[in-house]
Structures are given as structure tokens and as C-alpha cells.
Write a protein that holds these residues in place. Structure first.
Motif, PDB file in Angstrom:
ATOM      1  N   THR A  80     -52.456  26.724  11.006  1.00 43.94           N
ATOM      2  CA  THR A  80     -53.537  27.016  10.054  1.00 43.94           C
ATOM      3  C   THR A  80     -53.885  25.820   9.178  1.00 43.94           C
ATOM      4  O   THR A  80     -54.992  25.713   8.685  1.00 43.94           O
ATOM      5  N   TRP A  81     -52.914  24.927   8.972  1.00 42.90           N
ATOM      6  CA  TRP A  81     -53.165  23.782   8.098  1.00 42.90           C
ATOM      7  C   TRP A  81     -53.727  22.586   8.861  1.00 42.90           C
ATOM      8  O   TRP A  81     -53.948  21.528   8.279  1.00 42.90           O
ATOM      9  N   CYS A  82     -53.922  22.741  10.159  1.00 38.38           N
ATOM     10  CA  CYS A  82     -54.336  21.610  11.012  1.00 38.38           C
ATOM     11  C   CYS A  82     -55.861  21.600  11.130  1.00 38.38           C
ATOM     12  O   CYS A  82     -56.441  22.429  11.838  1.00 38.38           O
ATOM     13  N   VAL A  83     -56.491  20.675  10.439  1.00 38.43           N
ATOM     14  CA  VAL A  83     -57.961  20.627  10.427  1.00 38.43           C
ATOM     15  C   VAL A  83     -58.547  20.363  11.821  1.00 38.43           C
ATOM     16  O   VAL A  83     -59.503  21.029  12.221  1.00 38.43           O
ATOM     17  N   PRO A  84     -58.008  19.433  12.599  1.00 34.55           N
ATOM     18  CA  PRO A  84     -58.540  19.253  13.957  1.00 34.55           C
ATOM     19  C   PRO A  84     -58.412  20.514  14.810  1.00 34.55           C
ATOM     20  O   PRO A  84     -59.268  20.785  15.656  1.00 34.55           O
ATOM     21  N   LEU A  86     -58.614  23.544  13.628  1.00 33.61           N
ATOM     22  CA  LEU A  86     -59.697  24.396  13.124  1.00 33.61           C
ATOM     23  C   LEU A  86     -61.024  24.030  13.783  1.00 33.61           C
ATOM     24  O   LEU A  86     -61.798  24.897  14.185  1.00 33.61           O
ATOM     25  N   GLU A 113     -45.095  29.203  10.342  1.00 29.06           N
ATOM     26  CA  GLU A 113     -43.810  29.893  10.217  1.00 29.06           C
ATOM     27  C   GLU A 113     -43.948  31.357  10.639  1.00 29.06           C
ATOM     28  O   GLU A 113     -44.962  32.002  10.330  1.00 29.06           O
ATOM     29  N   GLU A 116     -45.277  34.091   8.329  1.00 32.30           N
ATOM     30  CA  GLU A 116     -46.587  33.899   7.710  1.00 32.30           C
ATOM     31  C   GLU A 116     -47.699  34.632   8.471  1.00 32.30           C
ATOM     32  O   GLU A 116     -48.875  34.309   8.316  1.00 32.30           O
ATOM     33  N   LYS A 120     -50.884  34.305   6.169  1.00 30.50           N
ATOM     34  CA  LYS A 120     -51.711  33.147   6.510  1.00 30.50           C
ATOM     35  C   LYS A 120     -52.447  33.277   7.839  1.00 30.50           C
ATOM     36  O   LYS A 120     -53.645  33.052   7.925  1.00 30.50           O
ATOM     37  N   PRO A 123     -55.190  36.365   8.485  1.00 28.64           N
ATOM     38  CA  PRO A 123     -56.445  36.150   7.732  1.00 28.64           C
ATOM     39  C   PRO A 123     -57.242  34.959   8.267  1.00 28.64           C
ATOM     40  O   PRO A 123     -58.469  35.010   8.363  1.00 28.64           O
ATOM     41  N   TYR A 124     -56.535  33.935   8.655  1.00 26.37           N
ATOM     42  CA  TYR A 124     -57.185  32.724   9.167  1.00 26.37           C
ATOM     43  C   TYR A 124     -57.953  33.030  10.460  1.00 26.37           C
ATOM     44  O   TYR A 124     -59.113  32.659  10.615  1.00 26.37           O
ATOM     45  N   LEU A 157     -50.161  18.292  16.399  1.00 24.30           N
ATOM     46  CA  LEU A 157     -51.140  19.352  16.621  1.00 24.30           C
ATOM     47  C   LEU A 157     -52.568  18.842  16.563  1.00 24.30           C
ATOM     48  O   LEU A 157     -52.837  17.919  15.796  1.00 24.30           O
ATOM     49  N   PRO A 158     -53.474  19.443  17.339  1.00 22.70           N
ATOM     50  CA  PRO A 158     -53.181  20.418  18.370  1.00 22.70           C
ATOM     51  C   PRO A 158     -52.578  19.759  19.602  1.00 22.70           C
ATOM     52  O   PRO A 158     -52.848  18.583  19.874  1.00 22.70           O
TER      53      PRO A 158
ATOM     54  N   LYS B  50     -34.571  30.843   3.101  1.00 24.84           N
ATOM     55  CA  LYS B  50     -34.754  29.920   4.216  1.00 24.84           C
ATOM     56  C   LYS B  50     -34.916  28.526   3.624  1.00 24.84           C
ATOM     57  O   LYS B  50     -35.961  28.215   3.043  1.00 24.84           O
ATOM     58  N   LYS B  71     -37.440  28.955   0.809  1.00 23.55           N
ATOM     59  CA  LYS B  71     -38.501  29.939   0.960  1.00 23.55           C
ATOM     60  C   LYS B  71     -37.897  31.312   0.737  1.00 23.55           C
ATOM     61  O   LYS B  71     -36.919  31.679   1.394  1.00 23.55           O
ATOM     62  N   VAL B 185     -60.915  21.929   4.642  1.00 26.83           N
ATOM     63  CA  VAL B 185     -59.477  21.752   4.467  1.00 26.83           C
ATOM     64  C   VAL B 185     -58.686  22.651   5.418  1.00 26.83           C
ATOM     65  O   VAL B 185     -57.673  22.240   5.979  1.00 26.83           O
ATOM     66  N   GLY B 186     -59.145  23.881   5.620  1.00 29.65           N
ATOM     67  CA  GLY B 186     -58.430  24.783   6.507  1.00 29.65           C
ATOM     68  C   GLY B 186     -57.232  25.418   5.834  1.00 29.65           C
ATOM     69  O   GLY B 186     -56.873  25.093   4.704  1.00 29.65           O
ATOM     70  N   GLY B 187     -56.610  26.365   6.554  1.00 30.79           N
ATOM     71  CA  GLY B 187     -55.408  27.006   6.066  1.00 30.79           C
ATOM     72  C   GLY B 187     -55.613  27.841   4.824  1.00 30.79           C
ATOM     73  O   GLY B 187     -54.666  28.156   4.107  1.00 30.79           O
ATOM     74  N   CYS B 307     -53.108  16.079  14.123  1.00 27.47           N
ATOM     75  CA  CYS B 307     -52.209  16.066  12.968  1.00 27.47           C
ATOM     76  C   CYS B 307     -50.812  15.673  13.421  1.00 27.47           C
ATOM     77  O   CYS B 307     -50.018  16.536  13.800  1.00 27.47           O
TER      78      CYS B 307
END
Lengths: 191, 448
Positions: A80-84, A86, A113, A116, A120, A123-124, A157-158, B50, B71, B185-187, B307
Motif C-alpha cells: 500500500t505504501w508503494c507509489v509505483p 499504485l 503486514e 493490516e 490498510k 480500504p486501499y 516492489l513492485p 511484534k 507493534k 503518496v499512496g497508502g 521501491c
């Protein structure tokens, strides 16, 4: 004797036809895909036709890939945090829509994770409504999870794997690829 | 109850007690596990959480200072009225040893707001203990934006002036944006000021850097590097300022290091117009006011639009030597490579693979020891689960000794960190089975 033989042959034929028509729904799923009976027996239905992102274990991923043997598979690892990643999603949806009937199955697995899913990943994915199946890894150990397809996964990623109809990985792609790049690799395998 | 039953009950109880003493770290007190090494392994994290991402720094008094993130279980409740995001529940913890790693203090939570740390293994919080003994900590924190539906990550700083017993309430160092950048930004994040680092100069100045999304609205734009500096050992910070615009790969953490006389080095993954993304080092001779042009760690280009999440880790020895260890796929095979500059970061030697033959190697960290020694730790997959490793050079990185495995290899051990005492005692920590493990190794200085 001949009559009896003919009668038996006819009964066999009818039997085979009945068996055939009974077997067809068991061998083909809603998308017209040939099923492996072994995979069908052990894979939960929510993994075969996921309505949302579903958790998947390494073993289940192995079975899922086996299940789709006979089709060309594009396995995409993303987060989800990987802009490419997305930015790649719309292209993957477009590819899936265009080549589904010719035998392409796209499977996208998030390496976020495992805990999540609700916070996360779902919803994404809900916001983006991809036309392919999406999953989230169940194992904490990312290495153990990805080792089903790649012992040398470096966490970049990806990462995308193009798998041919025999289940062989034909290409490992690291980083975002364009629609045209992906299409040029997939189309020859669909023939 | 007959005699044999009594004997069995006694033996069983004894086994339970012994097992508990030997294997389990109870509650918040650090415990130990036997992993077959010469020195015991200390478990620092709480068993119910975690834990990941250990980072270590030695103090001027020889103290061992460790931070890591934990976590919380997803169902953990955040206190009502708190305003940070409720999507991730992570805390940052600190523990200290003043007896060479035999015992540690009870871990202290560093972040003042429960669960407010944006932490994961590829964005390590940073800890530095300066010459006066002040403990500086820099990390990424969660924030719920004004719209409440979006989250943000901030660059946050805190310090302890009492040896880690307490930490000041953390301060956000980045400017808070008004615009919503969630589409780029994403996520689920509306803005991000993260993947940062910190270095403390010999004059006590504290230099923080992070990757910022505030100029990413243009199509194809990259991250920018922002920084904030304190000239009074972290008491106050100047407003944040732009260091490098639209040049940084957005998810590869920065690193920074000072030379003893105050030359500042900053590493980043630079996105070149031709499309390759290579780790580079920038040098500042004026206390971070200006930086040199980026110097690549390898001449080979890594063409990637993705990334990598791979920082280049820096360390210095005197004014001359600058060391770097990083993952690169520009070299063949991909993995952890090491290089050294012998001219203060102007040029770097040809990189060498740290773990040839590994299926994959990643997540290096560096420490500099006495007499030109350099210590590299990393994790690698050889056979079985991933494992943490150590390798030492006694000649400023020209050659390296054998590869030494850390901990047990039964389950995956990852993200090691390393520090070296003046007598050559090596301290290592890593994450394994969702726990943070620490071990002091015997002095490993070369005998001449």
C-alpha cells in the motif's frame, strides 16, 4: 449377443455422457477456467473468487498457482505504501479485462503486514476497485511466503512474475512496468 | 499419591521453573535465551508485541543504548481523545546497559502518545548519544490530518538528558502541509515526511534529514530532501529547509554521518533523469549549509522504477575514510556491497560483495572500531531461513575476514545492528520471532 453388446455399449455411452455432464461443472469454474481437482478440494472458495482482499498463506498461494495452471498468470507483489505499485494497478486492471478470455489471470498479493488487512489493505483496494484478484500474505516471514515462487526475492516492489501455461516462470520483472511492456510479454504466451 | 508420582510432579515443576527462567522474557523486564553462543542472548522486547527494527548507539561512558519499535496487537485500544492515526499502533522503546550488555534497564517508551510511531524495518528510527551524554532520537510519527479521514507521517525528534530514564515530549520538525497529497503518496497518507536520519556534529549540533512529499504534485516528480538543525544539542530547532528538490527515491531511507572535525556526509538514493536510481553521498564542509554534488557509490546504473527500500549506510573513520554499505542490483549478483572512500567522500573504491554465494543479502549496518577496523552486519538467505551475519575488516575496508553467523538459525533473524566498544567488544542486536535480541561478542580485534 450383438444386440446385448450394442445395448451395453449404449448404456456405457449414456453413462459416459452423464458422467461428462456431471463432471463439467466440477472441472470448470464460473470464469470458464479448468480446475485442478486437488486444488479445488483444498482451496477455500473465498480464495478462488475473492470479493475483497483475502489473506493467503504460502501453501494456499502455491495451490492457487497450481489451480490456474493452463492459464497464463501474472503474479504481482505490491504494498500500500508503494507509489509505483499504485500507479501500476490501472494497467493491471486493463490487462486483465482485455486478456481474461484469452487465458490471462492476474493475481496481486500485498506484502503489507498480515495484521493490516482491515486497517490498510482492504480500504486501499476498495478505493481502487481492481478487476483482478487481490490477496494479503498470511505469513509474518516474507521470505517464507515469497519462496513459493522466488527464493531470491529482495523485497523490491513492485515485483511481477509472468508464468506460462505450464506453470513455469518466464520472466521476473522488478519495478513498475508500463502496460505495453507487460502486454508484449504476455501476448506471446497466450497463443 | 505414591512416591513415583511425587517425584514426577517435583521434576515436572522444576522443569517448568527452569524452562521459564531460561527461555522466557517475562513482561517488560529483559530476559535471556540460550542460542549456543559464548555469551548469552538478551531479549529486550515485550513478548506480547511484534518487535522490529533495533538500532544501537554507544555513549561516551561506554553505555549501550538501544531503541526498537513494537507493534501492539491490532485490537489494542488507543486512549480516547488522542489525535494520531488509528491505523497503526506502534511504539518506540529504549533500553540501556551500563555493564557491557549483561543487564539492561527496564524498557522506556520514547514516544509520548501511545501507538503514534510510524515504524517499520526499512525506516529505522535513529539514535545518537553525544559527547555530553544526551540521547538524541529521531523517528517518524503518525498524525491524523484535519480531515480526519487521512493520515500523515511526520519527522519527529526527542531527547533524553537523564540517561534514558525519561524522554522529552517529541517535536514535529517538518512544516505541516495544507494540501491533500493522498493521490500521489499512496497508502492512505495525505502527506509524508519520513525515511529520515540524524547525525550529531562534534560541536553538539543536531542535523536531521527526511524525504518529503511536498513537491511531488507534478507528474513523475520524486521525493525532496528536507532537514532541520539544532545548534543547542536538541533544545531548539530551526525551521525546516529544503536540501535537495525532486531528486530522492521516495522510499529509500537516508543516512548521515559526521567526521571527527565536522564534515557532514549524507546518503540518499538519487533519481537520475535517465531513469536509474543509484545510492549517492553528498558532502558538506560548512555544517550542512551547502552540499556537494552527489557522488555515486558505484559507476554501474540500477535502472528501476520501483521501491527498493534500500538505504546506503555510512560511517567515517578520521577525516579520510568514509565507508558505505548498501544493497544494490546494479552489481551482479544483487546483494549487499561495501565500498570505501579514502579521500573524504570525493571518490569511492570499486564495490565488493559482502556475502558472495548468498541467495539474497540485505539490510546492512556499519560500525567503526579501533585501529582501522570496520564491522558490517547484514541479513542473508543462504539455506533455510534468513539469518544475521557479521564480517570484519581490520585494514579500513580493503579486505574482510570470514563471515560469522549471529544467533540461532532456526527461525529468520533479520535487521541486525552493531556497535563496537573501544576494547573491540562487539555488540549486536537483531529481530527474530518478533523479538529484539541482543548479544555481546568477545573482543574481535585482530592480534598483531
Amino acid at each position: 449377443m450383438d444386440r446385448e453388446k450394442k445395448h451395453l455399449t449404449g448404456r456405457c455411452l449414456v453413462g459416459w455422457m452423464i458422467a461428462f455432464f456431471i463432471a463439467i461443472p466440477a472441472m470448470v469454474d464460473g470464469g470458464g477456467r479448468t480446475l485442478s481437482q486437488a486444488a479445488r478440494a483444498s482451496l477455500p472458495s473465498h480464495l478462488l473468487n475473492p470479493r475483497s482482499v483475502e489473506l493467503i498463506s504460502a501453501e494456499e498461494l502455491r495451490q492457487l498457482l497450481h489451480h490456474y495452471r493452463g492459464r497464463v498468470i501474472l503474479l504481482n507483489l505490491w504494498a500500500t505504501w508503494c507509489v509505483p505499485c499504485l500507479k501500476e494497478f490501472p494497467d493491471l486492471s486493463k490487462l486483465q479485462d482485455r486478456y481474461r478470455d484469452r487465458g490471462l489471470t492476474i493475481i496481486a498479493v500485498s506484502v503489507d503486514e498480515p495484521d493490516e488487512l482491515e486497517t490498510k489493505v482492504r480500504p486501499y483496494v476498495r478505493d481502487r476497485a481492481p478487476t483482478f484478484s487481490t490477496y494479503l500474505r498470511k505469513e509474518n516471514d516474507l521470505d517464507a511466503f515469497v519462496s513459493v515462487v522466488d527464493e531470491g526475492f529482495a523485497g523490491i516492489l513492485p515485483t511481477t512474475y509472468i508464468i506460462d501455461r505450464t506453470g513455469k516462470i518466464k520472466k521476473k520483472l522488478v519495478g513498475r512496468k508500463t502496460y505495453e511492456e507487460l502486454e508484449s510479454l504476455i501476448v506471446p504466451l497466450l497463443r | 499419591m505414591n512416591k513415583s508420582m511425587v517425584k514426577f510432579a517435583y521434576a515436572f515443576s522444576l522443569a517448568l521453573v527452569m524452562g521459564g527462567v531460561t527461555l522466557v522474557a517475562v513482561g517488560r523486564q529483559p530476559g535471556t535465551v540460550d542460542q549456543g553462543g559464548k555469551s548469552r542472548v538478551v531479549v529486550l522486547s515485550a513478548p506480547e508485541n511484534k518487535a522490529s527494527t533495533p538500532t544501537m548507539a554507544l555513549g561516551p561512558d561506554g553505555s549501550i543504548n538501544l531503541i526498537w519499535v513494537e507493534k501492539l496487537p491490532v485490537q489494542a485500544k488507543i486512549p480516547a481523545g488522542e489525535t494520531h492515526t488509528h491505523r497503526i499502533y506502534t511504539n518506540l522503546y529504549f533500553a540501556r546497559s551500563t555493564d557491557g550488555g549483561r543487564t539492561f534497564t527496564k524498557p522506556v517508551r520514547v514516544n509520548s502518545v501511545e501507538g503514534s510511531v510510524w515504524g517499520f524495518s526499512t525506516s529505522r528510527p535513529k539514535i545518537v548519544v553525544d559527547e555530553s551524554g544526551i540521547i538524541h532520537v529521531f523517528f517518524s510519527g503518525n498524525r491524523a490530518t484535519a480531515t480526519a479521514a487521512k493520515d500523515a507521517t511526520d519527522a519527529r525528534y526527542t531527547r533524553s538528558t537523564d540517561g534514558g530514564r525519561t524522554f522529552e515530549r517529541e517535536r514535529t520538525l517538518n512544516t505541516i502541509l495544507k494540501e491533500d497529497q493522498s493521490k500521489i503518496v499512496g497508502g492512505g497518507l495525505s502527506e509524508a515526511h519520513c525515511f529520515g536520519t540524524m547525525a550529531v556534529g562534534p560541536d553538539g549540533s543536531v542535523h536531521t534529514f527526511w524525504i518529503d512529499t511536498r513537491h511531488m504534485n507534478a507528474p513523475g516528480a520524486n521525493g525532496s530532501i528536507y532537514g532541520a538543525v539544532s545548534w543547542d544539542r536538541g533544545k531548539t530547532f530551526e525551521p525546516d529547509r529544503l536540501i535537495s528538490r525532486d531528486t530522492a527515491c521516495p522510499c529509500c531511507q537516508l543516512d548521515a554521518a559526521f567526521s571527527p572535525r565536522g564534515t557532514l556526509f549524507l546518503s540518499m538514493r538519487h533519481v537520475y533523469p535517465e531513469g536509474f536510481r543509484n545510492s549517492v553521498v553528498l558532502r558538506s564542509d560548512d555544517g550542512g549549509k551547502t552540499f556537494s554534488a552527489p557522488v555515486r557509490l558505484t559507476s554501474k546504473k540500477w535502472m528501476i522504477n520501483g521501491c527498493p527500500l534500500k538505504p546506503a549506510i555510512l560511517a567515517t573513520d578520521g577525516e579520510k575514510w568514509v565507508y558505505a554499505a548498501w544493497f544494490t542490483a546494479a552489481e551482479t549478483p544483487p546483494g549487499v556491497y561495501f565500498t570505501v572512500s579514502e579521500d573524504g567522500g570525493k571518490t569511492f573504491a570499486k564495490p565488493r560483495a559482502i556475502h558472495p554465494g548468498a541467495k539474497i543479502s540485505d539490510h546492512p549496518q556499519l560500525a567503526v572500531g579501533p585501529k582501522g577496523s570496520v564491522y558490517v552486519v547484514w541479513d542473508a538467505k543462504v539455506s533455510g531461513p534468513r539469518r544475521a551475519y557479521l564480517r570484519i575488516s581490520y585494514d579500513h575496508g580493503k579486505t574482510f575476514g570470514p563471515i560469522r553467523a549471529l544467533g540461532s538459525g532456526e527461525t529468520a533473524s533479520m535487521f541486525p545492528t552493531v556497535a563496537v566498544a573501544s576494547d573491540g567488544t562487539v555488540f549486536v542486536a537483531w529481530q527474530q520471532d518478533n523479538k529484539i535480541l541482543f548479544q555481546a561478542l568477545e573482543p574481535l580485534i585482530a592480534k598483531k
